[in-house]
Design a protein around this motif. Sequence first.
Motif: not given
Length: 346
Positions: A308-322
């Motif tokens: 099933p799809p995740s109940s929430k979408t979370i963006d962790g890209s800022k930590a990947a960049r910084d």
Amino acid sequence: MSSENSRVLVTGVNGYIGAQVANAFLEAGYSVIGTSRKAAKAQKLKDFFRKYGEDKFEVAEVADLEDEGAFDELVKRVDVIAHVASPTFQQSDDPLRDIVGKAVNGTLSVLRSATAHGKNVKHIVVTSSVASIINSPNPPEYSHTEKDWNETAFPTVQRSIENGQPLPHMLYYAASKVEAERALWKYYAEVKPHYKLTTILPSFVLGPILPPPGSSSELNDTTALMAIDFYTGKNQDPTFSFGSNNFVSVLDVAKAHLKAAEGGDKTDGQRYILSARGFSFQEMVDIFRKAYPDRKDIIAEGQPGLYPPSSKTIDGSKAARDLDIVYAGFESTLLETIDSVKNAVQ
């Protein structure tokens, strides 16, 4: 800041995340003071960290995070603080006091001690949670970022107490995380202390346990235990859903604390979500059944491949960049989790 001559205070060092945070700093060359409610409970960790040198790691007993001045002497000796300790899931007759209140007061206790007595403290990194940014009303496709705040958890807890209606412990935990983080940023804005401040917001944390437990009695009630329960067959329901159903490796969380502390002005005043991607427990048991074919009669089968799809979408890209985080994959993180406990479970 040179790691060679720098010392870090890690609160809650014998916890799941705290132990890995301490390990990340030790690997980078720092010395570490770790706090534990009871020093004896951190003895095995102390023995494990002896490989870094006899004088690189020590344990300080802090029985209650809320005690006034509990950290006053410790902060005089350190350059960095990683505040990881916080109340987790627990039964309580007064959750506002025992969970929310302790999280807020414990966090402010660390900051106040550092402001008044930690003249050498350059950076404080506080472990928060994605629970402080996820709003229940937001639809699954809404992408949560560091700009978001959980506006529903604390009012829901207040209403439940007023009405005498018990709530799932996860809601109390979420309220504690969001209120503690709000309080620390409010303090930082008003007091303007001499040190820099960053918060780390992990999603569902999986990955290896330190030190590797030797028996099941050494397994604490952590998010990793939920994966272990599927491996041992204790949990036979892969349709189960928990929180956001996004995951991150505990190793990435630990690295984020280190990188944030070393980030200087770049990471000052910043929140960082740590989240690799969504997952389902059905995907978890599929991975386990493939990796451990001799346990197919033990590990739940469910409906293979039906995720099933995740109940929430979370963006962790800022930590990947910084913070230079390259997120570990789901399968490798799961297998590392089990590998760390193989001597403790059947």
